[in-house]
Design a protein around this motif. Sequence first.
Motif, mmCIF file in Angstrom:
data_model
loop_
_atom_site.group_PDB
_atom_site.id
_atom_site.type_symbol
_atom_site.label_atom_id
_atom_site.label_comp_id
_atom_site.label_asym_id
_atom_site.label_seq_id
_atom_site.Cartn_x
_atom_site.Cartn_y
_atom_site.Cartn_z
ATOM 1 N N SER A 164 0.853 -1.190 0.000
ATOM 2 C CA SER A 164 0.000 0.000 0.000
ATOM 3 C C SER A 164 0.884 1.234 0.000
ATOM 4 O O SER A 164 2.045 1.191 0.423
ATOM 5 N N VAL A 165 0.324 2.329 -0.522
ATOM 6 C CA VAL A 165 1.010 3.610 -0.447
ATOM 7 C C VAL A 165 0.430 4.321 0.773
ATOM 8 O O VAL A 165 -0.788 4.373 0.967
ATOM 9 N N VAL A 166 1.330 4.792 1.623
ATOM 10 C CA VAL A 166 0.937 5.366 2.904
ATOM 11 C C VAL A 166 1.568 6.750 2.997
ATOM 12 O O VAL A 166 2.769 6.899 2.779
ATOM 13 N N GLY A 167 0.746 7.758 3.288
ATOM 14 C CA GLY A 167 1.297 9.106 3.346
ATOM 15 C C GLY A 167 0.426 10.076 4.099
ATOM 16 O O GLY A 167 -0.603 9.698 4.678
ATOM 17 N N ASP A 168 0.826 11.332 4.053
ATOM 18 C CA ASP A 168 0.065 12.347 4.765
ATOM 19 C C ASP A 168 -1.331 12.541 4.175
ATOM 20 O O ASP A 168 -2.234 13.010 4.860
ATOM 21 N N PHE A 169 -1.541 12.129 2.913
ATOM 22 C CA PHE A 169 -2.850 12.265 2.271
ATOM 23 C C PHE A 169 -3.852 11.216 2.744
ATOM 24 O O PHE A 169 -5.041 11.334 2.472
ATOM 25 N N ASN A 170 -3.400 10.177 3.452
ATOM 26 C CA ASN A 170 -4.324 9.194 4.030
ATOM 27 C C ASN A 170 -4.027 8.965 5.519
ATOM 28 O O ASN A 170 -4.301 7.903 6.057
ATOM 29 N N GLN A 171 -3.474 9.993 6.144
ATOM 30 C CA GLN A 171 -3.153 9.971 7.578
ATOM 31 C C GLN A 171 -2.237 8.804 7.948
ATOM 32 O O GLN A 171 -2.332 8.256 9.042
ATOM 33 N N TRP A 172 -1.377 8.407 7.021
ATOM 34 C CA TRP A 172 -0.401 7.333 7.230
ATOM 35 C C TRP A 172 -1.078 6.016 7.642
ATOM 36 O O TRP A 172 -0.549 5.255 8.434
ATOM 37 N N LYS A 173 -2.244 5.768 7.076
ATOM 38 C CA LYS A 173 -3.016 4.576 7.418
ATOM 39 C C LYS A 173 -2.686 3.427 6.459
ATOM 40 O O LYS A 173 -3.095 3.451 5.293
ATOM 41 N N PRO A 174 -1.973 2.397 6.918
ATOM 42 C CA PRO A 174 -1.678 1.246 6.065
ATOM 43 C C PRO A 174 -2.962 0.597 5.553
ATOM 44 O O PRO A 174 -3.939 0.477 6.281
ATOM 45 N N TYR B 96 5.986 3.455 0.631
ATOM 46 C CA TYR B 96 5.278 2.214 0.375
ATOM 47 C C TYR B 96 5.450 1.296 1.582
ATOM 48 O O TYR B 96 6.504 1.282 2.214
ATOM 49 N N LEU B 97 4.424 0.501 1.851
ATOM 50 C CA LEU B 97 4.479 -0.496 2.921
ATOM 51 C C LEU B 97 4.097 -1.847 2.335
ATOM 52 O O LEU B 97 2.985 -2.020 1.830
ATOM 53 N N ALA B 98 5.032 -2.793 2.411
ATOM 54 C CA ALA B 98 4.803 -4.142 1.888
ATOM 55 C C ALA B 98 4.634 -5.118 3.044
ATOM 56 O O ALA B 98 4.837 -4.776 4.211
ATOM 57 N N ALA B 99 4.276 -6.337 2.694
ATOM 58 C CA ALA B 99 4.109 -7.401 3.682
ATOM 59 C C ALA B 99 5.371 -7.536 4.527
ATOM 60 O O ALA B 99 6.476 -7.277 4.066
ATOM 61 N N GLY B 100 5.188 -7.924 5.775
ATOM 62 C CA GLY B 100 6.314 -8.102 6.677
ATOM 63 C C GLY B 100 6.838 -6.803 7.252
ATOM 64 O O GLY B 100 7.976 -6.727 7.691
ATOM 65 N N ASP B 101 6.008 -5.747 7.214
ATOM 66 C CA ASP B 101 6.376 -4.436 7.745
ATOM 67 C C ASP B 101 7.618 -3.880 7.035
ATOM 68 O O ASP B 101 8.490 -3.266 7.644
ATOM 69 N N TYR B 102 7.687 -4.096 5.713
ATOM 70 C CA TYR B 102 8.792 -3.622 4.888
ATOM 71 C C TYR B 102 8.420 -2.283 4.268
ATOM 72 O O TYR B 102 7.561 -2.212 3.384
ATOM 73 N N TRP B 103 9.025 -1.195 4.750
ATOM 74 C CA TRP B 103 8.806 0.152 4.238
ATOM 75 C C TRP B 103 9.867 0.469 3.185
ATOM 76 O O TRP B 103 11.041 0.150 3.373
ATOM 77 N N PHE B 104 9.469 1.119 2.089
ATOM 78 C CA PHE B 104 10.457 1.525 1.095
ATOM 79 C C PHE B 104 9.996 2.774 0.359
ATOM 80 O O PHE B 104 8.819 3.141 0.391
ATOM 81 N N ASP B 105 10.966 3.449 -0.272
ATOM 82 C CA ASP B 105 10.726 4.720 -0.945
ATOM 83 C C ASP B 105 10.489 4.537 -2.432
ATOM 84 O O ASP B 105 10.835 3.508 -3.013
ATOM 85 N N GLU B 106 9.960 5.590 -3.038
ATOM 86 C CA GLU B 106 9.781 5.668 -4.487
ATOM 87 C C GLU B 106 11.008 6.374 -5.054
ATOM 88 O O GLU B 106 11.241 7.558 -4.760
#
Length: 91
Positions: A27-37, A66-76
């Motif tokens: 999922s894409v998580v950011g200030d536009f969705n209140q950082w809600k996974p 971005y937030l992937a399975a296994g609590d893996y956060w990564f950038d664009e």
Amino acid sequence: MIERKQLKDGAQVTFVLPADVPPGPVSVVGDFNQWKPGAHTLEPRSDGTRAVTVRLPAKSVHAFRYLAAGDYWFDEHHADGHDGANSLLHT
């Protein structure tokens, strides 16, 4: 990758990733969705990628990751910038 479409009153932004890299849901998580996974989960497209589209206000800057399975956060890597912790998007 980020696809953009300018609208009269904002921007339509589509976040695009390969179908299986990284594996599992993303999922894409950011200030536009209140950082809600899970608020904006990428879905498969017919071209072999997965994507989600978000409508954002004009002339604004948004932080996201971005937030992937296994609590893996990564950038664009194709973001408009990075603030040290997040990717940045200018509309």
